[in-house]
Design a protein around this motif. Sequence first.
Motif, PDB file in Angstrom:
ATOM      1  N   ASN A   1      33.919  37.475  36.229  1.00 30.33           N
ATOM      2  CA  ASN A   1      35.069  36.088  36.325  1.00 30.33           C
ATOM      3  C   ASN A   1      34.894  35.115  35.454  1.00 30.33           C
ATOM      4  O   ASN A   1      35.722  34.698  34.806  1.00 30.33           O
ATOM      5  N   ALA A   2      33.919  34.501  34.989  1.00 26.94           N
ATOM      6  CA  ALA A   2      33.487  33.646  34.475  1.00 26.94           C
ATOM      7  C   ALA A   2      34.087  34.098  32.968  1.00 26.94           C
ATOM      8  O   ALA A   2      34.568  33.331  32.023  1.00 26.94           O
ATOM      9  N   LYS A   3      34.452  34.762  32.611  1.00 26.46           N
ATOM     10  CA  LYS A   3      34.511  35.335  31.705  1.00 26.46           C
ATOM     11  C   LYS A   3      36.215  35.821  31.671  1.00 26.46           C
ATOM     12  O   LYS A   3      36.867  36.791  30.771  1.00 26.46           O
TER      13      LYS A   3
ATOM     14  N   ALA B   1      40.867  52.559  38.900  1.00 27.50           N
ATOM     15  CA  ALA B   1      40.202  51.795  39.145  1.00 27.50           C
ATOM     16  C   ALA B   1      40.519  50.442  39.347  1.00 27.50           C
ATOM     17  O   ALA B   1      40.670  49.702  38.273  1.00 27.50           O
ATOM     18  N   ARG B   2      40.395  49.563  41.050  1.00 30.59           N
ATOM     19  CA  ARG B   2      41.075  48.386  40.948  1.00 30.59           C
ATOM     20  C   ARG B   2      39.438  47.129  41.159  1.00 30.59           C
ATOM     21  O   ARG B   2      38.825  47.960  42.558  1.00 30.59           O
ATOM     22  N   VAL B   3      39.350  46.034  41.141  1.00 35.78           N
ATOM     23  CA  VAL B   3      38.679  45.406  41.442  1.00 35.78           C
ATOM     24  C   VAL B   3      38.856  44.104  42.197  1.00 35.78           C
ATOM     25  O   VAL B   3      39.957  43.254  41.619  1.00 35.78           O
ATOM     26  N   THR B   4      38.605  44.066  43.128  1.00 36.64           N
ATOM     27  CA  THR B   4      39.174  42.338  44.114  1.00 36.64           C
ATOM     28  C   THR B   4      38.248  41.215  43.560  1.00 36.64           C
ATOM     29  O   THR B   4      37.046  41.218  42.427  1.00 36.64           O
ATOM     30  N   SER B   5      38.659  39.641  42.831  1.00 35.96           N
ATOM     31  CA  SER B   5      37.990  38.838  42.802  1.00 35.96           C
ATOM     32  C   SER B   5      36.709  38.741  43.496  1.00 35.96           C
ATOM     33  O   SER B   5      35.763  37.896  43.403  1.00 35.96           O
ATOM     34  N   GLY B   6      37.229  39.063  44.644  1.00 30.21           N
ATOM     35  CA  GLY B   6      35.845  39.058  45.890  1.00 30.21           C
ATOM     36  C   GLY B   6      34.690  40.436  45.419  1.00 30.21           C
ATOM     37  O   GLY B   6      33.613  40.296  46.256  1.00 30.21           O
TER      38      GLY B   6
ATOM     39  N   SER C   1      43.149  35.819  28.739  1.00 25.33           N
ATOM     40  CA  SER C   1      43.103  34.634  27.826  1.00 25.33           C
ATOM     41  C   SER C   1      44.466  34.317  28.259  1.00 25.33           C
ATOM     42  O   SER C   1      45.693  34.592  28.513  1.00 25.33           O
ATOM     43  N   GLY C   2      44.482  32.550  28.114  1.00 22.97           N
ATOM     44  CA  GLY C   2      45.674  32.039  27.731  1.00 22.97           C
ATOM     45  C   GLY C   2      45.743  31.035  29.133  1.00 22.97           C
ATOM     46  O   GLY C   2      44.534  30.882  30.095  1.00 22.97           O
ATOM     47  N   SER C   3      46.669  31.086  29.949  1.00 20.86           N
ATOM     48  CA  SER C   3      47.232  30.438  30.960  1.00 20.86           C
ATOM     49  C   SER C   3      46.824  30.519  31.875  1.00 20.86           C
ATOM     50  O   SER C   3      47.726  30.688  33.378  1.00 20.86           O
ATOM     51  N   ILE C   4      44.992  30.579  32.531  1.00 23.60           N
ATOM     52  CA  ILE C   4      44.892  31.253  33.962  1.00 23.60           C
ATOM     53  C   ILE C   4      44.217  29.969  34.384  1.00 23.60           C
ATOM     54  O   ILE C   4      43.392  29.050  34.217  1.00 23.60           O
ATOM     55  N   GLY C   5      44.685  30.026  36.276  1.00 25.34           N
ATOM     56  CA  GLY C   5      43.799  29.296  37.051  1.00 25.34           C
ATOM     57  C   GLY C   5      42.761  30.646  37.493  1.00 25.34           C
ATOM     58  O   GLY C   5      42.012  29.847  37.827  1.00 25.34           O
ATOM     59  N   SER C   6      43.236  30.849  38.668  1.00 22.62           N
ATOM     60  CA  SER C   6      42.536  32.721  38.566  1.00 22.62           C
ATOM     61  C   SER C   6      42.897  33.944  38.716  1.00 22.62           C
ATOM     62  O   SER C   6      44.589  34.092  38.225  1.00 22.62           O
ATOM     63  N   ILE C   7      42.414  34.641  38.750  1.00 23.08           N
ATOM     64  CA  ILE C   7      42.677  36.246  38.629  1.00 23.08           C
ATOM     65  C   ILE C   7      42.539  36.732  39.967  1.00 23.08           C
ATOM     66  O   ILE C   7      41.223  36.886  40.288  1.00 23.08           O
ATOM     67  N   ASN C   8      43.422  37.535  40.464  1.00 22.50           N
ATOM     68  CA  ASN C   8      43.268  38.055  41.729  1.00 22.50           C
ATOM     69  C   ASN C   8      42.598  39.503  41.394  1.00 22.50           C
ATOM     70  O   ASN C   8      40.813  39.572  40.834  1.00 22.50           O
ATOM     71  N   THR C   9      43.055  41.176  41.657  1.00 21.85           N
ATOM     72  CA  THR C   9      43.009  42.179  41.129  1.00 21.85           C
ATOM     73  C   THR C   9      43.077  42.366  39.777  1.00 21.85           C
ATOM     74  O   THR C   9      44.483  41.920  39.121  1.00 21.85           O
ATOM     75  N   MET C  10      42.496  42.586  39.151  1.00 21.55           N
ATOM     76  CA  MET C  10      41.984  43.796  38.018  1.00 21.55           C
ATOM     77  C   MET C  10      41.854  44.744  38.166  1.00 21.55           C
ATOM     78  O   MET C  10      40.878  45.671  39.047  1.00 21.55           O
ATOM     79  N   GLY C  11      42.361  45.533  37.127  1.00 20.94           N
ATOM     80  CA  GLY C  11      41.931  46.909  37.200  1.00 20.94           C
ATOM     81  C   GLY C  11      42.052  47.890  36.018  1.00 20.94           C
ATOM     82  O   GLY C  11      42.977  47.171  34.744  1.00 20.94           O
TER      83      GLY C  11
END
Length: 119
Positions: free
Chosen positions: A72-74, A48-53, A24-34
């Motif tokens: 991604n929507a959340k 483990a990690r997952v890209t935006s794609g 949450s916060g000032s997010i434009g977009s998120i690339n990799t999450m892990g």
Amino acid sequence: VQLQAFGGGLVQPGGSLKLSCAASGSIGSINTMGWYRQAPGKQRELVARVTSGGSRNYADSVKGRFTISRDNAKNTVYLQMNSLKPEDTSVYYCNADVRTTSWALMNYWGQGTQVTVSS
């Protein structure tokens, strides 16, 4: 930007847990999450990690047992952990590469959630 992790706890060997982490916060977009984990006296390691794609990679020790996914929507990443073993006991941390609304590319960590696998 903040990452808030949920879902840790105590589970018996062979059991399951699902972790979630919301950004949450000032997010434009998120690339990799892990997800990473750190056991006492050990270095933090990638789980483990997952890209935006949607591309995923896993540590060898969890392949076939853990599944990472994201909404991604959340701005949320999940870690479904099945067939848990005592050696999975660790503090689990979520991590994200975020493009902020001011266009900076920053890396953020969540606060950690304890997972204990024990009978």
